[in-house]
Design a protein around this motif. Structure first.
Motif, PDB file in Angstrom:
ATOM      1  N   SER A  47      66.849  37.088 -13.301  1.00 20.52           N
ATOM      2  CA  SER A  47      67.238  37.924 -14.445  1.00 20.52           C
ATOM      3  C   SER A  47      67.083  39.400 -14.124  1.00 20.52           C
ATOM      4  O   SER A  47      67.198  40.245 -15.017  1.00 20.52           O
ATOM      5  N   GLY A  48      66.831  39.720 -12.870  1.00 23.57           N
ATOM      6  CA  GLY A  48      66.715  41.114 -12.475  1.00 23.57           C
ATOM      7  C   GLY A  48      65.899  41.274 -11.204  1.00 23.57           C
ATOM      8  O   GLY A  48      64.965  40.521 -10.950  1.00 23.57           O
ATOM      9  N   THR A  49      66.281  42.275 -10.386  1.00 21.87           N
ATOM     10  CA  THR A  49      65.579  42.560  -9.137  1.00 21.87           C
ATOM     11  C   THR A  49      65.249  44.045  -9.077  1.00 21.87           C
ATOM     12  O   THR A  49      66.063  44.885  -9.461  1.00 21.87           O
ATOM     13  N   GLU A  50      64.048  44.338  -8.592  1.00 21.23           N
ATOM     14  CA  GLU A  50      63.600  45.729  -8.471  1.00 21.23           C
ATOM     15  C   GLU A  50      63.197  45.999  -7.029  1.00 21.23           C
ATOM     16  O   GLU A  50      62.489  45.197  -6.408  1.00 21.23           O
ATOM     17  N   VAL A  51      63.631  47.128  -6.473  1.00 20.59           N
ATOM     18  CA  VAL A  51      63.297  47.523  -5.101  1.00 20.59           C
ATOM     19  C   VAL A  51      62.520  48.830  -5.145  1.00 20.59           C
ATOM     20  O   VAL A  51      62.971  49.819  -5.720  1.00 20.59           O
ATOM     21  N   VAL A  52      61.318  48.821  -4.549  1.00 19.04           N
ATOM     22  CA  VAL A  52      60.455  49.999  -4.530  1.00 19.04           C
ATOM     23  C   VAL A  52      60.058  50.302  -3.097  1.00 19.04           C
ATOM     24  O   VAL A  52      59.719  49.399  -2.322  1.00 19.04           O
ATOM     25  N   GLU A  53      60.091  51.593  -2.733  1.00 13.53           N
ATOM     26  CA  GLU A  53      59.704  51.991  -1.380  1.00 13.53           C
ATOM     27  C   GLU A  53      58.192  51.826  -1.198  1.00 13.53           C
ATOM     28  O   GLU A  53      57.404  52.204  -2.059  1.00 13.53           O
ATOM     29  N   ASP A  54      57.781  51.226  -0.072  1.00 14.64           N
ATOM     30  CA  ASP A  54      56.360  51.060   0.221  1.00 14.64           C
ATOM     31  C   ASP A  54      55.715  52.417   0.499  1.00 14.64           C
ATOM     32  O   ASP A  54      56.402  53.397   0.830  1.00 14.64           O
ATOM     33  N   PRO A  55      54.356  52.503   0.371  1.00 16.29           N
ATOM     34  CA  PRO A  55      53.663  53.776   0.599  1.00 16.29           C
ATOM     35  C   PRO A  55      53.911  54.385   1.977  1.00 16.29           C
ATOM     36  O   PRO A  55      53.837  55.606   2.137  1.00 16.29           O
ATOM     37  N   ASN A  56      54.236  53.533   2.972  1.00 16.03           N
ATOM     38  CA  ASN A  56      54.473  54.080   4.313  1.00 16.03           C
ATOM     39  C   ASN A  56      55.813  54.798   4.427  1.00 16.03           C
ATOM     40  O   ASN A  56      56.100  55.465   5.433  1.00 16.03           O
ATOM     41  N   GLY A  57      56.642  54.652   3.401  1.00 19.68           N
ATOM     42  CA  GLY A  57      57.930  55.344   3.401  1.00 19.68           C
ATOM     43  C   GLY A  57      58.964  54.739   4.329  1.00 19.68           C
ATOM     44  O   GLY A  57      60.051  55.301   4.490  1.00 19.68           O
ATOM     45  N   LYS A  58      58.650  53.592   4.927  1.00 19.36           N
ATOM     46  CA  LYS A  58      59.578  52.991   5.899  1.00 19.36           C
ATOM     47  C   LYS A  58      60.130  51.638   5.453  1.00 19.36           C
ATOM     48  O   LYS A  58      61.211  51.249   5.887  1.00 19.36           O
ATOM     49  N   THR A  59      59.367  50.925   4.645  1.00 22.46           N
ATOM     50  CA  THR A  59      59.785  49.585   4.220  1.00 22.46           C
ATOM     51  C   THR A  59      59.838  49.509   2.695  1.00 22.46           C
ATOM     52  O   THR A  59      59.498  50.468   2.000  1.00 22.46           O
ATOM     53  N   PHE A  60      60.245  48.328   2.200  1.00 26.42           N
ATOM     54  CA  PHE A  60      60.455  48.176   0.768  1.00 26.42           C
ATOM     55  C   PHE A  60      59.750  46.925   0.231  1.00 26.42           C
ATOM     56  O   PHE A  60      59.580  45.935   0.944  1.00 26.42           O
ATOM     57  N   THR A  61      59.357  47.018  -1.044  1.00 28.45           N
ATOM     58  CA  THR A  61      58.848  45.854  -1.781  1.00 28.45           C
ATOM     59  C   THR A  61      59.912  45.438  -2.786  1.00 28.45           C
ATOM     60  O   THR A  61      60.404  46.261  -3.560  1.00 28.45           O
TER      61      THR A  61
END
Length: 201
Positions: A47-61
């Protein structure tokens, strides 16, 4: 490489006919991974997907949410969240959790044409140990006007009324024992027994 996904929202039993809301999360992917859901052998749409940048600035959650209404048939059904990502090639990373569904009403009538006593809730046709606030309900073959509840070994009757349900507001191990219900109507009376076994704390 994306980490193994985690599923949240399954920790407590879900009442039947209520909406289950589950969350799946995986971090450490670049580019952002895709998450997909399966309930039993069937794929279900999120019902929905969220993409957030990880603290390292290189990968995503990546976080995915799914909602669906549960039935008693969903009890013990496995819900799986799987990560799809190019770095995994032909392998996959997934997490599986079993749903726990709490049935809120007796599902099966007593099978014999006589007075029977059924616990107030059943699970897939079987009767689990009652919880606090549980009740015993006789299912009569006649229409009684009066119900007398007694516990074997106790001198005083527990309840005498037109209400067929005996409720335990605070269920204790000491409540274990054999309960007798006598249902009386203009046609006579019938007696049924139920053995209550309170386990756990």
């Amino acid at each position: 490489i994306p980490q193994k996904p985690q599923i949240f929202g399954h920790e407590q039993p879900i009442d039947e006919e209520k909406v289950a809301r589950l969350i799946c999360r995986s971090s450490g992917s670049k580019p952002a991974a895709q998450l997909r859901w399966r309930k039993g052998n069937r794929e279900i749409k999120d019902s929905g997907t969220e993409v957030v940048e990880d603290p390292n600035g290189k990968t995503f959650t990546v976080t995915s949410r799914v909602e669906f209404r549960v039935t008693k048939e969903d009890n013990e059904v496995e819900v799986t969240c799987t990560v799809d990502h190019e770095s995994l090639q032909n392998s996959e990373r997934s997490t599986t959790q079993k749903l726990q569904v709490h049935c809120t009403a007796a599902e099966a009538p007593c099978p014999l044409p006589e007075q029977q006593i059924c616990p107030g809730s059943s699970l897939n046709g079987t009767f689990p140990p009652p919880r606090p606030g549980a009740s015993l309900t006789p299912v009569p073959f006649l229409s009684p006007q009066e119900f007398l509840w007694e516990k074997e070994g106790s001198d005083a009757p527990l309840q005498l009324s037109s209400d067929s349900v005996l409720i335990f507001p605070f269920l204790n191990k000491s409540d274990s024992g054999t309960y007798v219900c006598t249902a009386t109507s203009s046609m006579g009376s019938v007696v049924a027994k139920y053995n209550l076994d309170v386990s756990g704390e």
